[in-house]
Enzyme design. Structure first.
Site, PDB file in Angstrom:
ATOM      1  N   LYS A 263       5.768 -10.067  -7.149  1.00 15.22           N
ATOM      2  CA  LYS A 263       6.816 -10.670  -6.535  1.00 15.22           C
ATOM      3  C   LYS A 263       7.311  -9.495  -5.376  1.00 15.22           C
ATOM      4  CE  LYS A 263       8.798 -12.600 -10.630  1.00 15.22           C
ATOM      5  NZ  LYS A 263       9.000 -13.937 -10.558  1.00 15.22           N
ATOM      6  N   ARG A 338       4.749 -20.331 -18.580  1.00 20.35           N
ATOM      7  CA  ARG A 338       4.102 -21.407 -19.066  1.00 20.35           C
ATOM      8  C   ARG A 338       2.925 -21.083 -19.816  1.00 20.35           C
ATOM      9  NH1 ARG A 338       3.193 -23.930 -13.177  1.00 20.35           N
ATOM     10  NH2 ARG A 338       5.042 -22.662 -12.993  1.00 20.35           N
TER      11      ARG A 338
END
Length: 486
Positions: A263, A338
């Protein structure tokens, strides 16, 4: 010191009190007027005529406050205005250093006292943190809120207190940094909370996770120097009314660097201690249900790890074999939530659940679509269940916006070399993430909540405060308990 909620038959003389009045009140009813001097009564009634919603009388030794119900188009919006009045009132109580407050409900709305107390209690939350300088550790002045007479029953106040404690647990977990709350510590904190509230916790270690072949959780953990955990929280009272359990699944990424798909910082990484807010909501909900002895069998599943780029970290292009047996091509290691949720959703099938709900700070797409004002919801549960959850969201003002899981979205996650891939297109990222999770939910009805927006606030916002909000606890408690009255 946490705020104490209580019930009393009458308020003591010379005590600070708040009177909740009906919309349109212009003359003070006798309980609210008390022994006010004529000048003070005239002052309040003029303020009422001017449609002021929060009025303050300073008697020097004590204070009187008057909160007027707002005229809103729905009962849910009136309820939210009362919570926000609690927030505004708390600021005045803090300024005047009021330690004890007594609430009278003269509004004609039966739950008005509880709603005001809820806003006060949620506003009063403070993360204790790690400050050592006594000057910077400011103890809260307000320590007790008591509802007077028929403003609420003792049972309803006790229930509200249990819910607030569940929210507090969730907020505390979200606000803790990684070096104070790794995956093992998260599991231990949830177990300690369970011992206090009355739910059991089974913590699966690395060896058990490997034996279960949870390929998603194991892959995300590869770059970490610390092991993953998989926690099973179970609340099963003897008088449970449901034959099959409700299962809550919470994403427990205790810190997310993005892995090798790193990130940017500080824009995206400095608040990533909040990436386990789904796990915190599951723990907080189980805590509130158990504390209040709600007759439901509920199980929480929390896969937990941090996501780092070190060591043998998984890389874009890897193919994982999940707990379900499906294979997943990894295109982005920052789409890790996920992957760990998928293993937990697959594991949930063993319980033959009535319903499975997962919560996760899953996608930036949900934030871009909805901001911090709502969560995205999608799933395979029937329309009646989805509508009940949506209605619960409006009642507690943790609102949901429904998104589709049309068959066409399956094309977004097609892989050339595996069953599916973990990243969709640039558009509808929250939906493709939901479509990914759907592949692991065969055999039971399921709802997915992407809480990335409202779970953590970077600036204070009314009673939700700043930092972890505890999003999901009040929503799920309201939904699950409404099942009992269905």
């Amino acid at each position: 010191m946490p705020l104490s909620l209580a019930h009393v038959a009458a308020a003591p003389a010379q005590s600070s009190q708040v009177f909740i009045l009906a919309h349109g009140t212009t003359a003070l009813p006798s309980p609210a007027a008390g022994d006010l001097p004529a000048e003070a009564r005239a002052y309040v009634e003029k303020a009422l005529a001017d449609e002021q919603k929060l009025i303050h009388l300073n008697h020097f030794s004590h204070h009187h406050y008057y909160v007027v119900l707002t005229n809103k188009p729905t009962p849910e919006r009136v309820a939210e205005a009362l919570r926000r009045s609690g927030h505004s009132l708390h600021a005045q109580l803090k300024a005047e250093k009021v330690a004890e407050l007594y609430i009278h409900n003269l509004s004609g709305r039966g739950d008005a006292g509880l709603l005001l107390a809820e806003g006060l209690a949620l506003t009063a939350y403070q993360f204790e943190g790690y400050k050592t300088d006594e000057k910077s550790r400011k103890a809260p002045t307000l320590t007790q809120v008591a509802l007077v007479g028929d403003a609420a029953t003792a049972e309803s106040i006790k229930e509200l207190d249990g819910i607030i404690k569940g929210v507090t647990l969730a907020r505390d977990l979200v606000n803790a940094p990684l070096n104070k709350l790794n995956a093992t510590q998260l599991a231990e904190r949830m177990a300690t909370a369970g011992d206090e509230a009355g739910y059991s916790t089974d913590i699966l270690d690395l060896a058990k996770i490997e034996a279960l072949r949870m390929g998603g959780l194991l892959a995300v953990n590869l770059g970490s120097p610390e092991p993953p955990t998989f926690s099973i929280l179970e609340y099963k009272p003897d008088n449970a009314t449901n034959a099959r359990p409700y299962i809550l699944v919470g994403k427990g990424v205790v810190f997310d660097t993005g892995g090798l798909s790193l990130k940017p910082t500080p824009a995206s990484m400095d608040m990533m201690k909040c990436d386990m807010a789904g796990a915190a909501a599951v723990a907080g909900t189980l805590y509130a249900l158990a504390k209040n002895q709600v007759p439901l069998h509920v199980i929480g599943l929390v896969p937990a790890t941090d996501n780092r780029p070190g060591g043998l970290a998984y890389v874009p292009g890897d193919v994982l074999t999940m707990h379900s047996g499906l294979t997943v091509e990894v295109l982005n290691t920052d789409a890790e939530g996920r992957l760990i949720l998928a293993d937990a959703l697959s594991f949930a099938k063993k319980y033959d659940p009535e319903l499975v709900i997962d919560l996760a700070t899953l996608t930036g797409a949900a934030v871009r679509a909805l901001g911090t004002e709502a969560s995205a919801v999608m799933g395979t549960a029937d329309e009646q269940t989805m509508a009940a959850l949506d209605a619960a969201g409006h009642r507690v003002h943790e609102r949901l916006v429904s998104f589709p899981l049309w068959d066409e979205y399956a094309d977004h996650i097609k892989s050339d070399i595996a069953d599916i891939k973990n990243l969709g297109k640039g558009e509808a990222g929250h939906i493709s993430a939901g479509k990914f999770l759907e592949r692991f939910t065969e055999g039971y009805p399921w709802i997915h909540l992407d809480i990335a927006g409202p779970a953590f606030l970077t600036a204070p916002e009314s009673y939700r405060g700043k930092g972890g909000t505890g999003m999901g606890v009040r929503l799920l408690y309201e939904f699950l308990t409404s099942v009992l009255g269905a």
